[in-house]
Write a protein that holds these residues in place. Structure first.
Motif, short mmCIF file in Angstrom:
data_model
loop_
_atom_site.label_atom_id
_atom_site.label_comp_id
_atom_site.label_asym_id
_atom_site.label_seq_id
_atom_site.Cartn_x
_atom_site.Cartn_y
_atom_site.Cartn_z
N GLU A 48 1.15 -6.78 -3.90
CA GLU A 48 1.68 -5.75 -2.92
C GLU A 48 1.39 -4.50 -3.51
O GLU A 48 1.00 -3.53 -2.63
CB GLU A 48 3.28 -5.84 -3.00
CG GLU A 48 3.56 -7.24 -1.94
CD GLU A 48 5.23 -7.36 -2.25
OE1 GLU A 48 5.97 -6.64 -3.05
OE2 GLU A 48 5.65 -8.34 -1.74
N GLY A 49 1.16 -4.57 -4.94
CA GLY A 49 0.83 -3.21 -5.59
C GLY A 49 -0.43 -2.69 -5.12
O GLY A 49 -0.85 -1.42 -5.08
N GLN A 50 -1.48 -3.63 -5.13
CA GLN A 50 -2.94 -3.39 -4.85
C GLN A 50 -3.11 -2.99 -3.30
O GLN A 50 -3.87 -2.17 -3.19
CB GLN A 50 -3.72 -4.92 -5.29
CG GLN A 50 -3.68 -5.04 -6.50
CD GLN A 50 -4.43 -6.40 -6.84
OE1 GLN A 50 -4.44 -7.22 -5.90
NE2 GLN A 50 -5.46 -6.50 -7.92
N SER A 53 -1.95 0.71 -3.42
CA SER A 53 -2.99 1.37 -3.93
C SER A 53 -4.20 1.57 -2.94
O SER A 53 -4.85 2.87 -2.88
CB SER A 53 -3.44 0.82 -5.28
OG SER A 53 -2.53 0.93 -6.03
N LYS A 54 -4.64 0.64 -2.32
CA LYS A 54 -5.73 0.70 -1.35
C LYS A 54 -5.33 1.62 -0.32
O LYS A 54 -6.17 2.48 0.22
CB LYS A 54 -5.86 -0.60 -0.92
CG LYS A 54 -7.15 -0.78 -0.25
CD LYS A 54 -7.75 -2.34 -0.04
CE LYS A 54 -8.93 -2.47 0.74
NZ LYS A 54 -10.14 -2.26 -0.41
N ARG A 55 -4.05 1.48 0.33
CA ARG A 55 -3.71 2.32 1.38
C ARG A 55 -3.58 3.55 0.93
O ARG A 55 -4.05 4.46 1.71
CB ARG A 55 -2.46 1.75 2.08
CG ARG A 55 -2.55 0.75 2.68
CD ARG A 55 -1.16 0.03 3.05
NE ARG A 55 -1.02 -1.22 3.87
CZ ARG A 55 -0.02 -1.77 4.60
NH1 ARG A 55 0.97 -1.31 4.12
NH2 ARG A 55 -0.03 -2.86 5.13
N LEU A 124 -2.88 -1.38 8.52
CA LEU A 124 -1.80 -1.80 9.61
C LEU A 124 -1.12 -2.96 9.50
O LEU A 124 -0.19 -3.20 9.98
CB LEU A 124 -3.12 -1.86 11.10
CG LEU A 124 -3.57 -0.67 11.46
CD1 LEU A 124 -4.67 -1.23 12.66
CD2 LEU A 124 -2.63 0.40 11.75
N ALA A 125 -1.64 -3.81 8.54
CA ALA A 125 -0.80 -4.93 8.43
C ALA A 125 -1.34 -5.76 6.80
O ALA A 125 -2.51 -5.34 6.36
CB ALA A 125 -1.06 -6.04 9.58
N LEU A 130 -1.40 -12.23 0.71
CA LEU A 130 -0.52 -11.50 0.18
C LEU A 130 0.23 -12.07 -1.05
O LEU A 130 0.87 -13.31 -0.68
CB LEU A 130 0.04 -10.43 0.83
CG LEU A 130 0.99 -9.64 -0.02
CD1 LEU A 130 -0.10 -8.46 -0.53
CD2 LEU A 130 2.06 -8.65 0.97
N ILE A 131 0.13 -12.02 -2.15
CA ILE A 131 0.91 -12.11 -3.22
C ILE A 131 2.18 -11.57 -3.64
O ILE A 131 2.09 -10.22 -3.83
CB ILE A 131 -0.01 -12.38 -4.50
CG1 ILE A 131 -1.27 -13.28 -4.28
CG2 ILE A 131 0.78 -12.95 -5.69
CD1 ILE A 131 -2.02 -13.48 -5.72
#
Length: 257
Positions: A48-50, A53-55, A124-125, A130-131
């Motif tokens: 979720e953190g990655q 960060s990407k967003r 968007l999603a 996802l971990i």
């Protein structure tokens, strides 16, 4: 994520008063925003953190792309609203910014001047792989994560009192957990223990695997002596003077004949 789009909606409620133009001023086909979010799989399992960060990286650099900053802000607000499952708010933001959606999605859209905007699917999603991130204290089994069994070994610990002992440990154990084990074994409070390895103080959250410790290495444990209760000064009790025992001094009177 309740209320996570309030700050974006307030901006558009105050500034976007031009009204809704369903064709965006371009005359092109404009579809209503679809409720279904895209499904996609990341090239690698993403936490979720990655993903956040990407967003954040995309939205921070998006205004530098072609197009207008206020439209990028509107698209970000609409994307966040969709993730909050607030489809009506997302549609209102799109309409208020006069954004045209030829396919009913935010992956490709246009402003009223004809500028093209494209949002990556990860904005968007979340991906299907996802971990979920878990805290150190959460040891519950998760169907998304396969937890390998812990390999235990005997950790050699040398106390500052001169005593050597061994604790059952694994490389994933934290120093805080080992302190509790030492407390149970030697009745030494965790607060009175300071663990050192290679001259470095180890914090409670440090894991053994982070210390680079190897088999037969020794961890030093400084044991702080517990504060001894202070004896309050007492007034010496005077020793009682022994009372002399009265001797039987009754004299025998001579018998009268």
């Amino acid at each position: 994520m309740g209320g996570c789009v309030g700050r974006y909606w307030e901006r558009w409620d105050d500034t976007q008063s031009r009204g809704s133009s369903r064709n965006g001023g371009r005359g092109a086909r404009n579809e209503p925003l679809k409720k279904d979010r895209p499904k996609w799989k990341s090239d690698y399992p993403m936490t979720e953190g990655q993903l956040r960060s990407k967003r954040d990286e995309f939205w921070d650099t998006a205004p530098a792309f072609d197009g207008r900053k206020e439209i990028w802000d509107a698209l970000k607000a609409a994307a966040v609203a969709l993730e909050c499952n607030d489809h009506e708010l997302a549609q209102a933001i799109v309409d208020g910014a006069s954004i045209t959606l030829p396919h009913g999605t935010l992956t490709e859209c246009y402003d009223e001047l004809g500028n093209r905007y494209q949002l990556p699917v990860y904005c968007l999603a979340p991906p299907v792989n996802l971990i979920s991130e878990r805290s150190d204290d959460d040891h519950s089994d998760s169907p998304q994560l396969s937890v390998a069994p812990k390999k235990e070994f005997q950790l050699k610990v040398r106390l500052s009192t001169g005593k050597d002992l061994r604790l059952s440990a694994s490389m994933t154990d934290t120093i805080g957990q080992l302190k509790k084990q030492l407390h149970a074994q030697e009745d030494i409070e965790a607060a009175h223990q300071r663990w050192f390895f290679s001259g470095k103080l180890l914090t409670d959250k440090t894991r053994l695997q982070d210390t680079k410790i190897q088999k037969d290495f020794v961890i030093q444990v400084i044991v702080n002596p517990q504060a001894q209760p202070k004896m309050s000064p007492t007034t010496p009790t005077p020793t009682p003077t022994p009372t002399p025992t009265a001797a039987a001094t009754s004299s025998s009177s001579p018998e009268s004949e």
